[in-house]
Design a protein around this motif. Structure first.
Motif, PDB file in Angstrom:
ATOM      1  N   HIS A  83     154.570  21.416  24.937  1.00 20.19           N
ATOM      2  CA  HIS A  83     155.624  21.421  23.916  1.00 20.19           C
ATOM      3  C   HIS A  83     155.508  22.713  23.105  1.00 20.19           C
ATOM      4  O   HIS A  83     154.424  23.132  22.708  1.00 20.19           O
ATOM      5  CB  HIS A  83     155.475  20.212  22.999  1.00 20.19           C
ATOM      6  CG  HIS A  83     156.450  20.223  21.861  1.00 20.19           C
ATOM      7  ND1 HIS A  83     157.790  19.979  22.024  1.00 20.19           N
ATOM      8  CD2 HIS A  83     156.254  20.481  20.524  1.00 20.19           C
ATOM      9  CE1 HIS A  83     158.398  20.084  20.853  1.00 20.19           C
ATOM     10  NE2 HIS A  83     157.484  20.380  19.928  1.00 20.19           N
ATOM     11  N   ASN A 137     164.407  22.088  26.985  1.00 16.93           N
ATOM     12  CA  ASN A 137     164.275  21.151  25.862  1.00 16.93           C
ATOM     13  C   ASN A 137     162.966  21.336  25.094  1.00 16.93           C
ATOM     14  O   ASN A 137     162.245  20.367  24.793  1.00 16.93           O
ATOM     15  CB  ASN A 137     164.397  19.698  26.355  1.00 16.93           C
ATOM     16  CG  ASN A 137     165.710  19.444  27.040  1.00 16.93           C
ATOM     17  OD1 ASN A 137     166.768  19.930  26.609  1.00 16.93           O
ATOM     18  ND2 ASN A 137     165.668  18.692  28.143  1.00 16.93           N
ATOM     19  N   GLN A 138     162.654  22.627  24.797  1.00 10.15           N
ATOM     20  CA  GLN A 138     161.462  22.962  24.013  1.00 10.15           C
ATOM     21  C   GLN A 138     160.142  22.577  24.692  1.00 10.15           C
ATOM     22  O   GLN A 138     159.111  22.419  24.035  1.00 10.15           O
ATOM     23  CB  GLN A 138     161.505  22.324  22.618  1.00 10.15           C
ATOM     24  CG  GLN A 138     162.456  23.034  21.635  1.00 10.15           C
ATOM     25  CD  GLN A 138     162.023  24.483  21.346  1.00 10.15           C
ATOM     26  OE1 GLN A 138     162.589  25.427  21.898  1.00 10.15           O
ATOM     27  NE2 GLN A 138     161.025  24.635  20.518  1.00 10.15           N
TER      28      GLN A 138
END
Length: 395
Positions: free
Chosen positions: A69, A115-116
């Protein structure tokens, strides 16, 4: 008449203490550095990212984590950030500080970001990859550049990197270049049938300007009193006289006598060499020096290269490495004189080969621009075989 080696040693014994001066950074290019340059901090001053990508903890990848992430972005020029969670990553840009708690940079080329979340596609990630470590180039206080070297653009970059907006360099001598002879007219004039245009002075001036040496040009007539008066007017503003012509035994070669009346102490007058046998070298009051070159163009240029340049380099503290090249074809030269041959150079398997340039003699100015160097053959031989090595002076 002295030998080539004796003449050079005498010239070097009279090198000049020129002192130093400080100049703005960009004006130091081509000058000789007169100080050591040290690192004012570690170089690089921090662990520096070398590729755009993501910064991670390598152990997390080794433990099986492949998708990370993205917590934030670390840009170049921004204060250091820190990774909060070992299984996450931080996007980093080339030149940025490596975020704390990370030890590897994975380039975008082997990542997939959606999406990050950055998924690493590489098979292996190692600690330290794509990181330019703090102090790996130099540590604070270490010497980056020694004195006594010619300042290049790369050195300018080094000086700028340690905040030097000025540089201490050796001062260049103030040089007057004087041609002689009533047969000479200036370049913008149309010569009469018995005249030629001045060229020697411009050759020397161009060489000196390229080396950032301040020069003045003058011309001396073939009249002893006028010649002496003009020399007396030139001397106070200059430390070196480079004279072309009027130093031999001709009826109008008045320079030696004129210089003696101005206080010249002759060190030598005549060298056992071709070209340039009549060369004069001496000292004037206040430590000034005179190089009197024969007037033929090739003689002037050869003597300038063989004697003035080494004198200037020695005065500036520049060290020179002797060079040699192999003669590419045999030469026969019976006179007991050192023979300075204009040559072109080729490199064959790491060995310089010197091929003599065809010339019609000391007046053949056009042969100079065809030559890469001078090959100096000794006076104690008269036959020089192909494959023999001799001292080389690059032009």
């Amino acid at each position: 008449m002295i030998s080539v080696d004796e003449a050079l040693q005498l010239v070097l014994q009279h090198k000049m203490n020129l002192g130093t001066e400080e100049v703005p950074l960009l004006q130091a290019v081509g000058r000789v550095l007169a100080q050591e340059v040290t690192a004012d901090r570690d170089l690089p001053p921090f662990d520096r990212v070398t590729m755009d990508g993501i910064a991670i903890k390598a152990q997390s990848f080794a433990s099986g984590t492949r998708s990370f992430h993205i917590e934030k972005i670390q840009a170049a020029g921004s204060p250091q950030t820190a990774l909060a969670t070992a299984e996450n990553c931080i996007e980093v840009m080339t030149g940025a500080m490596l975020p704390a708690n990370t030890d590897a940079v994975v380039p975008y080329e082997v990542c997939e970001i959606q999406n990050q979340v950055a998924t690493v596609l590489a098979a292996k990630v190692t600690s330290g990859q794509n990181i330019h470590r703090q102090g790996s180039d130099s540590t604070a206080g270490s010497i980056l550049v020694s004195g006594g070297v010619t300042v290049t653009p790369a050195i300018i970059g080094t000086l700028a990197s340690v905040g030097m907006h000025q540089a201490k360099v050796y001062r260049m001598p103030r040089v007057a270049i004087c041609s002689t002879g009533d047969e000479l007219v200036d370049v913008e004039q149309t010569p009469l049938p018995h005249q030629i245009r001045r060229s020697n002075a411009y050759v020397l001036a161009a060489a000196l300007q390229e080396a950032k040496v301040p020069v003045s040009l003058c011309h001396l007539p073939d009249a002893p009193e006028t010649m002496q008066q003009e020399l007396a007017a030139i001397l106070p503003q200059h430390e070196v006289l480079l004279l072309s012509g009027a130093v031999s035994k001709g009826k109008f070669d008045f320079l030696p006598q004129g210089l003696e009346k101005l206080g010249l102490a002759t060190v030598f007058h005549k060298i056992a060499q071709k070209p340039g046998k009549p060369m004069l070298f001496g000292k004037l009051p206040e430590g000034k020096v005179v190089f009197g070159f024969p007037g033929n163009p090739v003689s002037t240029y050869v003597c300038f290269q063989l004697y003035f340049w080494p004198w200037l380099k020695a005065s500036l503290g520049l060290k020179t490495q002797p060079q040699k090249a192999q003669l590419a074809q045999p030469i026969s030269f019976p006179p007991a004189l050192g023979y300075h041959v204009p040559v072109t150079l080729t490199n064959e398997n790491g060995v310089l080969q010197a091929l003599p340039v065809k010339t019609s003699g000391s007046g053949d100015l056009t042969s100079l621009y065809k030559a890469d160097a001078l090959l100096s053959l000794p006076a104690d031989q008269d036959e020089f075989k192909a494959g023999e090595s001799f001292p080389l002076t690059l032009l």
